[in-house]
Design a protein around this motif. Structure first.
Motif, PDB file in Angstrom:
ATOM      1  N   GLY A 101      20.416 -32.653  36.859  1.00 30.29           N
ATOM      2  CA  GLY A 101      19.872 -31.859  35.760  1.00 30.29           C
ATOM      3  C   GLY A 101      20.038 -30.376  35.997  1.00 30.29           C
ATOM      4  N   GLU A 102      19.779 -29.932  37.228  1.00 33.51           N
ATOM      5  CA  GLU A 102      19.921 -28.514  37.555  1.00 33.51           C
ATOM      6  C   GLU A 102      21.380 -28.096  37.480  1.00 33.51           C
ATOM      7  OE1 GLU A 102      18.328 -25.344  40.937  1.00 33.51           O
ATOM      8  OE2 GLU A 102      18.181 -27.502  41.315  1.00 33.51           O
ATOM      9  N   TYR A 103      22.269 -28.947  37.982  1.00 36.06           N
ATOM     10  CA  TYR A 103      23.702 -28.657  37.918  1.00 36.06           C
ATOM     11  C   TYR A 103      24.151 -28.503  36.466  1.00 36.06           C
ATOM     12  CZ  TYR A 103      28.720 -29.454  37.912  1.00 36.06           C
ATOM     13  OH  TYR A 103      30.059 -29.334  37.669  1.00 36.06           O
ATOM     14  N   LEU A 104      23.780 -29.437  35.601  1.00 37.95           N
ATOM     15  CA  LEU A 104      24.207 -29.391  34.200  1.00 37.95           C
ATOM     16  C   LEU A 104      23.642 -28.177  33.477  1.00 37.95           C
ATOM     17  CD1 LEU A 104      23.824 -33.161  33.223  1.00 37.95           C
ATOM     18  CD2 LEU A 104      25.953 -31.941  33.704  1.00 37.95           C
ATOM     19  N   ALA A 105      22.423 -27.799  33.819  1.00 37.86           N
ATOM     20  CA  ALA A 105      21.761 -26.701  33.115  1.00 37.86           C
ATOM     21  C   ALA A 105      22.225 -25.330  33.593  1.00 37.86           C
ATOM     22  CB  ALA A 105      20.248 -26.815  33.288  1.00 37.86           C
ATOM     23  N   GLU A 106      22.553 -25.200  34.887  1.00 42.64           N
ATOM     24  CA  GLU A 106      22.777 -23.882  35.468  1.00 42.64           C
ATOM     25  C   GLU A 106      24.243 -23.519  35.717  1.00 42.64           C
ATOM     26  OE1 GLU A 106      20.314 -21.864  35.807  1.00 42.64           O
ATOM     27  OE2 GLU A 106      18.696 -23.282  35.415  1.00 42.64           O
ATOM     28  N   ARG A 107      25.105 -24.503  35.821  1.00 37.94           N
ATOM     29  CA  ARG A 107      26.474 -24.249  36.297  1.00 37.94           C
ATOM     30  C   ARG A 107      27.320 -23.543  35.239  1.00 37.94           C
ATOM     31  NH1 ARG A 107      28.484 -23.921  41.452  1.00 37.94           N
ATOM     32  NH2 ARG A 107      30.630 -24.657  41.551  1.00 37.94           N
TER      33      ARG A 107
END
Length: 203
Positions: A101-107
């Motif tokens: 989730g963090e990867y998809l939101a921040e990358r």
């Protein structure tokens, strides 16, 4: 359009947490999907390297974010942890989902997502959540309907048309295609879509 040689893919690094991901520069496309949907086999077919992404009969072997570099520019493919893990404890599963989730939101360098589904079992609950995320995030998404060789041509085409029409009605940046790792069908289509996403800002 710039040419990218997918058979040049090489393993670069793994990240257990988002903070361990490599520098957020260049362009990358991530592969997501259920543990048994054929994600690793699809990446191996694309890159013509049977050992690039690990395949296993034990679902959930991909427990890290794995980054692969491509020659000809700062381009990467990312193998995300499979979801629908069969034999992992709840805390590990929660950690993985948080990191995805963090990867998809921040990358920032993420330019597209390939969502891999077994054509015989498409659009699971998690698949639906991923599609909804792509709609909200305006993220280009390509759904690979894998193992299309397991169905006769008529039923396979009908499934493809139904899902592709549903996706297109939700957002113009969503699309689907048939794919068979075994017969190498759909590899050229996938390569073209990937190149479009990876090089879009370079045009």
């Amino acid at each position: 359009m710039q040419t990218i040689k997918y058979d040049s893919a090489e393993f670069f690094t793994s990240a257990q947490k988002y903070s361990q991901c490599p520098s957020d520069i260049g362009s990358e496309v991530a592969f997501a999907g259920r543990s048994n949907a054929g994600k690793s086999s699809s990446m191996n077919a694309l890159t013509r390297n049977s050992k690039l992404a690990r395949t296993s009969k034990t679902p959930g072997r991909t427990q890290l974010l794995n980054f692969f570099t491509l020659s000809g520019g700062d381009f990467r493919l990312v193998d995300l942890p499979g979801y629908g893990f069969a034999k992992v404890n709840r805390s590990m599963k929660a950690d993985w989902e948080e990191n995805i989730g963090e990867y998809l939101a921040e990358r920032v360098s993420l330019k597209g997502v390939v969502l891999v589904m077994d054509i015989r079992h498409p659009m699971t609950d998690f698949d639906q959540r991923m599609v909804e995320w792509a709609v909200q995030a305006e993220m280009p998404m390509r759904i690979l309907l894998t193992k299309s060789d397991k169905l006769k041509k008529g039923p396979a085409k009908n499934t493809y048309l139904k899902i592709n029409n549903e996706l297109r009605s939700r957002a113009p940046w969503l699309s689907a295609q048939l794919f068979s790792s075994l017969k190498k069908e759909g590899v050229d289509q996938l390569s073209q879509w990937l190149t479009e996403q990876l090089t879009e800002e370079l045009e």
